[in-house]
Design a protein around this motif. Sequence first.
Motif, mmCIF file in Angstrom:
data_model
loop_
_atom_site.group_PDB
_atom_site.id
_atom_site.type_symbol
_atom_site.label_atom_id
_atom_site.label_comp_id
_atom_site.label_asym_id
_atom_site.label_seq_id
_atom_site.Cartn_x
_atom_site.Cartn_y
_atom_site.Cartn_z
ATOM 1 N N LEU A 1 0.884 -1.265 -0.088
ATOM 2 C CA LEU A 1 -0.104 0.021 0.133
ATOM 3 C C LEU A 1 0.982 1.143 0.081
ATOM 4 N N PHE A 2 1.984 1.228 0.734
ATOM 5 C CA PHE A 2 2.701 2.520 0.763
ATOM 6 C C PHE A 2 3.518 2.863 -0.476
ATOM 7 N N LYS A 3 3.793 1.515 -1.177
ATOM 8 C CA LYS A 3 4.750 1.503 -2.258
ATOM 9 C C LYS A 3 3.865 1.992 -3.453
ATOM 10 N N GLY A 4 2.482 1.432 -3.526
ATOM 11 C CA GLY A 4 1.410 1.873 -4.240
ATOM 12 C C GLY A 4 1.241 3.299 -4.302
ATOM 13 N N GLN A 5 1.145 3.980 -3.049
ATOM 14 C CA GLN A 5 0.973 5.347 -2.952
ATOM 15 C C GLN A 5 2.113 6.064 -3.769
ATOM 16 N N ILE A 6 3.450 5.769 -3.342
ATOM 17 C CA ILE A 6 4.553 6.489 -4.061
ATOM 18 C C ILE A 6 4.458 5.987 -5.604
ATOM 19 N N LEU A 7 4.305 4.981 -6.124
ATOM 20 C CA LEU A 7 4.090 4.760 -7.468
ATOM 21 C C LEU A 7 3.157 5.507 -8.272
ATOM 22 N N MET A 8 1.753 5.701 -7.598
ATOM 23 C CA MET A 8 0.901 6.605 -8.126
ATOM 24 C C MET A 8 1.359 8.026 -8.132
ATOM 25 N N HIS A 9 2.128 8.456 -7.031
ATOM 26 C CA HIS A 9 2.269 10.114 -7.007
ATOM 27 C C HIS A 9 3.613 10.155 -8.113
ATOM 28 N N ARG A 10 4.488 9.222 -8.169
ATOM 29 C CA ARG A 10 5.449 9.272 -9.224
ATOM 30 C C ARG A 10 4.935 9.248 -10.364
ATOM 31 N N SER A 11 3.878 8.386 -10.772
ATOM 32 C CA SER A 11 3.366 8.310 -12.169
ATOM 33 C C SER A 11 2.694 9.494 -12.515
ATOM 34 N N LEU A 12 1.984 10.059 -11.642
ATOM 35 C CA LEU A 12 1.116 11.589 -11.859
ATOM 36 C C LEU A 12 2.178 12.621 -12.347
ATOM 37 N N LEU A 13 3.387 12.667 -11.279
ATOM 38 C CA LEU A 13 4.323 13.752 -11.425
ATOM 39 C C LEU A 13 5.041 13.555 -12.886
ATOM 40 N N SER A 14 5.474 12.124 -13.104
ATOM 41 C CA SER A 14 6.065 11.964 -14.439
ATOM 42 C C SER A 14 5.291 12.412 -15.591
ATOM 43 N N LEU A 15 4.067 12.201 -15.680
ATOM 44 C CA LEU A 15 3.048 12.522 -16.854
ATOM 45 C C LEU A 15 3.065 14.302 -16.736
ATOM 46 N N ALA A 16 2.844 14.619 -15.483
ATOM 47 C CA ALA A 16 2.594 16.305 -15.523
ATOM 48 C C ALA A 16 3.667 16.881 -15.884
ATOM 49 N N GLN A 17 5.152 16.468 -15.801
ATOM 50 C CA GLN A 17 6.270 17.126 -15.867
ATOM 51 C C GLN A 17 6.595 17.003 -17.637
ATOM 52 N N ARG A 18 5.631 15.931 -18.309
ATOM 53 C CA ARG A 18 5.685 16.056 -19.782
ATOM 54 C C ARG A 18 4.479 16.810 -20.157
ATOM 55 N N TYR A 19 4.425 17.955 -20.000
ATOM 56 C CA TYR A 19 3.290 18.865 -20.242
ATOM 57 C C TYR A 19 2.910 19.141 -21.782
ATOM 58 N N GLU A 20 4.336 18.905 -22.388
ATOM 59 C CA GLU A 20 4.185 19.056 -23.916
ATOM 60 C C GLU A 20 3.595 17.963 -24.341
ATOM 61 N N LEU A 21 3.875 16.781 -23.958
ATOM 62 C CA LEU A 21 3.047 15.545 -24.292
ATOM 63 C C LEU A 21 1.318 15.544 -24.017
ATOM 64 N N VAL A 22 1.291 16.056 -22.914
ATOM 65 C CA VAL A 22 -0.143 16.240 -22.332
ATOM 66 C C VAL A 22 -0.729 16.986 -23.323
ATOM 67 N N ALA A 23 -0.320 18.479 -23.560
ATOM 68 C CA ALA A 23 -0.911 19.378 -24.487
ATOM 69 C C ALA A 23 -1.165 18.977 -25.870
ATOM 70 N N SER A 24 0.057 18.328 -26.349
ATOM 71 C CA SER A 24 -0.082 17.771 -27.606
ATOM 72 C C SER A 24 -1.276 16.909 -28.133
ATOM 73 N N SER A 25 -1.433 15.873 -26.914
ATOM 74 C CA SER A 25 -2.490 14.802 -27.121
ATOM 75 C C SER A 25 -3.813 15.514 -26.873
ATOM 76 N N VAL A 26 -4.047 16.417 -26.225
ATOM 77 C CA VAL A 26 -5.279 17.311 -26.117
ATOM 78 C C VAL A 26 -5.510 17.956 -27.689
ATOM 79 N N VAL A 27 -4.621 18.746 -27.944
ATOM 80 C CA VAL A 27 -4.768 19.556 -29.185
ATOM 81 C C VAL A 27 -5.048 18.585 -30.183
ATOM 82 N N ALA A 28 -4.199 17.433 -30.480
ATOM 83 C CA ALA A 28 -4.363 16.550 -31.460
ATOM 84 C C ALA A 28 -5.846 15.850 -31.473
ATOM 85 N N HIS A 29 -6.385 15.584 -30.385
ATOM 86 C CA HIS A 29 -7.460 14.866 -30.376
ATOM 87 C C HIS A 29 -8.499 15.901 -30.820
#
Length: 317
Positions: free
Chosen positions: A40-68
Amino acid sequence: DDRGTGSGAPFLLPLPLLGWRAVLEDTFKRPSLSMLQLWLFKGQILMHRSLLSLAQRYELVASSVVAHTLLGCLFGWIMGPSSTTAGVYNTTSFFAVGSLFLILFNLIFVFFMYNNHQVFLKEYTRGLYPNFLKWVVLDWPLYTLRFINAILFTVVVWALTDQPTRSEVQGFAVLSFMFMVWVSSLLTEIVVSLAEDRRSVYLGITSLGFTNFCFSGLFVKAQTLPHWMRPWVPSLSMIRWNMQGVFIDAFQDNARAIPAKVVFTGILNLFGWGGKTMWYCFYMLLANILVYKVVSFWTSGFSAVMRRGGRRLEKDE
């Protein structure tokens, strides 16, 4: 010969079977309470890290939103208001084309997903967390982004093509496209787990996307397939179930577009469909999700176990 031929010699399974057995042992060993708390503790860390990793790639997020969003606008601009009888076939065909593009848009995320999998392989080798925990937690931020992409595409298309705006009709269309995109994301995960490099992933997703498109009913009808393929091959196409379900949802009670029931039945027969409800199509997408989710668990675990076994062999040598 390491296997030996005498009665007392140990019998060694082939390496792939050893890998599968290791996945089973790693997954189904009985966890203790302290281990569950640690997970459970590691799962919380993984979720936080996954969210942070995706958020840091804001260009990827923005490009996917614009493309769709642009894909939806182009779809609506090409089709225009098409809720009349003349536009039903074209609109349904473009539902298939749009679904194909949504599958191919997974290519935008291949670099991100491939790197994440390589990180998982390294951390699994070090024993930091099990495959089961990664399978449950790690990919949900990306799924959420893909859901947003599907919602944007569907809402834009629905508005520009002048489809019925009743909440239950539009809501089903959004839900169907979301689940189809989820299936395509799981398929991408499987290919990423099995591929040796990113180029193989790009080729695999492209070929699988067009295979799904071919068996959607737009090009190849189920009746034209060999008898032994008819019952199951069309059912593997996520585009078929999304396209069929959205068509029934949009036009079964749309007297303005299809004034006669015989026309509605004729279009179903034209695509090789018939006898299914829109909710049956949705449940088939759900079944695809469950199957692909389980398969993604096994492929991810298998690749991790095989990599760990390979590294141990290198150390032993």
